[in-house]
Design a protein around this motif. Structure first.
Motif, PDB file in Angstrom:
ATOM      1  N   SER A 302      69.332  31.153  55.453  1.00  0.00           N
ATOM      2  CA  SER A 302      70.228  30.114  55.967  1.00  0.00           C
ATOM      3  C   SER A 302      69.454  29.044  56.732  1.00  0.00           C
ATOM      4  N   ALA A 303      68.434  29.465  57.463  1.00  0.00           N
ATOM      5  CA  ALA A 303      67.667  28.513  58.258  1.00  0.00           C
ATOM      6  C   ALA A 303      66.851  27.564  57.396  1.00  0.00           C
ATOM      7  N   PHE A 304      66.535  27.964  56.184  1.00  0.00           N
ATOM      8  CA  PHE A 304      65.703  27.135  55.318  1.00  0.00           C
ATOM      9  C   PHE A 304      66.505  26.049  54.608  1.00  0.00           C
ATOM     10  N   TYR A 305      67.827  26.067  54.724  1.00  0.00           N
ATOM     11  CA  TYR A 305      68.649  25.092  54.004  1.00  0.00           C
ATOM     12  C   TYR A 305      68.379  23.665  54.456  1.00  0.00           C
ATOM     13  N   ASP A 306      68.357  23.409  55.766  1.00  0.00           N
ATOM     14  CA  ASP A 306      68.277  22.019  56.235  1.00  0.00           C
ATOM     15  C   ASP A 306      66.891  21.360  56.133  1.00  0.00           C
ATOM     16  N   PRO A 307      65.806  21.965  56.508  1.00  0.00           N
ATOM     17  CA  PRO A 307      65.643  23.281  57.134  1.00  0.00           C
ATOM     18  C   PRO A 307      65.766  23.207  58.652  1.00  0.00           C
TER      19      PRO A 307
END
Length: 484
Positions: A302-307
């Motif tokens: 989840s943290a890597f989405y934006d990241p």
């Protein structure tokens, strides 16, 4: 993840009945519009469609949408159907967001967000909160655990169907594409343009493939490859998450603001995984709750989405050295919860993982190519979530035909959810009429991360001009946000 006011009323389909008698013509679905309570500048619409398009005279479901009309009607191009992906993201909310697209795009298009069937406001798939919370980890370690996983999926399908009706069996993207075509027909639009992000890219792919004659333009941002088999699906998705983990480690080594700078992050991560496996790793943001392996891997994903690298570094520090973070108040449980993911994924993908022995071999093989993350949370959740699912996929994988109109694909080079390889593979299927623009940075949904990508996408939407072959956009370093 636009229109004339009056619906078309001509019949679009006549079916022959039994014994040679003609059945009544199936009328075009009608959209009824009213001002959205969230924004007086946006209209909210409703449209009834068959729950099962193969049985058009059977039960029906209500779909809901939002329309932000072109602010410069004299220069209006047409309708832009948008979808943010998920599966489970609300296209209605995307249309209500008046800042997502530039003023120029808002001038030229009626922006319509149609919540896909089973999602958001469109006959949502609702399930028992208690049952959803009891979902077992896909990292099962025994034949009994694998059998329990299949049993859980069957119970979940039965529970969701009892609460939500036939939409659970017909939440596939092929049916969503039929819904989009029904919307176009109702609006009287000769053609539509589509902006599909993440899982929404699959809507754009299948609509353009199924209805090329009524497609003006398609933007696929963060591209799903709906042609891969189960092993390619799992392997390529997992490699993308591991790549994002490696990029996080590299960033932390170069950015002095990373709270873990100078530490051995792979070793710190390995220690956290040991504690998670032993059941002793406390959730730093929700103590005294414990984090298992799967929850820790999912937090990274989840943290890597934006990241969200800055906040994730804080999260790992707080997990490694407990006592520093402040806990959050517990959220009271609710009886039911939206849960469209398994119904959509199991309707779209054939992911046979075999028996427990074969499944375990697949998990072990993934861990070899991804020593830190072990598996892609979204890919393994999808494969595990369809074990024992009672309905076969209605829209299983297939290759796309060459595109018959210009199509624009954009993808980050380091995307944890839809790897760059998928965009390359889909571009190859679509052929010379499609163009891939690579954002050389990180995260998911490149349009949101790169002004360069945004400019290229909007130029294409407005005048159908594609970037030059091999075009790229430079990386934009992430800024700290969401800490604490």
């Amino acid at each position: 993840m636009r229109a004339l006011r009056w619906p078309a009323t001509v019949a679009i389909l006549t079916l022959a009945g039994l014994s040679g008698f003609a059945r009544p013509a199936l009328a075009t679905p009608v959209v009824t519009w009213a001002v959205c309570p969230e924004d007086a500048q946006v209209e909210c619409g409703k449209m009834r469609v068959p729950a099962d398009w193969k049985d058009p005279y059977g039960s029906s479901i209500e779909l809901q949408m939002a329309r932000r009309k072109a602010t410069d009607p004299a220069r209006r191009i047409g309708v832009l159907v948008v979808n943010p992906g998920g599966p489970g993201g609300s296209a209605v909310n995307m249309a209500l967001d008046g800042d997502f697209f530039s003023p120029e795009v808002r001038k030229r298009f009626d922006i319509i967000g149609l919540d896909p069937r089973g999602v958001g406001r469109s006959a949502p798939v609702l399930c028992s909160q208690t049952l959803v919370d009891a979902k077992p980890s896909p990292l099962v370690g025994s034949a009994a655990g694998f059998a329990a996983l299949a049993d859980y999926n069957r119970r979940l399908a039965a529970d969701c169907t009892a609460r939500s009706g036939p939409v659970v069996r017909h939440a596939d993207t092929g049916s969503v594409v039929r819904d989009v075509e029904a919307l176009r027909t109702s609006l009287g639009e000769p053609k539509v343009s589509i902006f599909g992000a993440s899982y929404g890219s699959l809507i754009g792919e299948l609509y353009g493939d199924t209805y090329p004659g009524t497609t003006r333009a398609v933007v696929l941002d963060s591209v799903m490859d709906h042609s891969v088999d189960v092993d390619t699906f799992l392997t390529q998705e997992t490699a993308s998450v591991q790549d994002s983990f490696n990029e996080f480690v590299t960033w932390c080594a170069r950015d002095a603001r990373c709270v873990l700078r100078g530490r051995n992050i792979p070793q710190l991560w390995a220690n956290l995984m040991v504690r998670a496996r032993a059941g002793t790793l406390e959730d730093p943001y929700d103590p005294p709750a414990k984090l298992g392996e799967w929850e820790l891997i999912s937090a990274a994903f989840s943290a890597f989405y934006d990241p969200q690298w800055f906040s994730f570094a804080h999260y790992l520090e707080d997990a490694a050295y407990p006592g520093k973070a402040s806990g959050r108040a517990a959220v009271p449980p609710i009886d039911i919860t939206p849960n469209s993911f398994p119904a959509v994924f199991c309707g779209d993908w054939s992911l046979p993982v075999g028996d427990f022995t074969a499944y375990r071999k697949r998990i072990d093989a993934l861990a070899k190519i991804a020593p830190q993350v072990r598996a892609s949370p979204i890919a393994l959740s999808a494969a595990a979530g369809c074990v024992g699912w009672p309905s076969p996929p209605a829209t299983p994988q297939r290759r796309l035909a060459p595109a018959k109109m210009p199509m624009l694909l954009v993808n980050a080079l380091h995307d944890p959810a839809t790897g760059h390889a998928w965009a390359q593979q889909v571009a190859a299927q679509l052929g010379p009429s499609a163009r891939l623009l690579t954002y050389q940075g990180w995260g998911h949904v490149a349009y949101s991360h790169s002004p360069c990508v945004k400019t290229a996408v909007e130029r294409y939407l407005i005048d159908l001009t594609l970037p030059v072959p091999g075009a790229t956009c430079p990386a934009v370093e992430p800024e700290p946000f969401g800490i604490g």
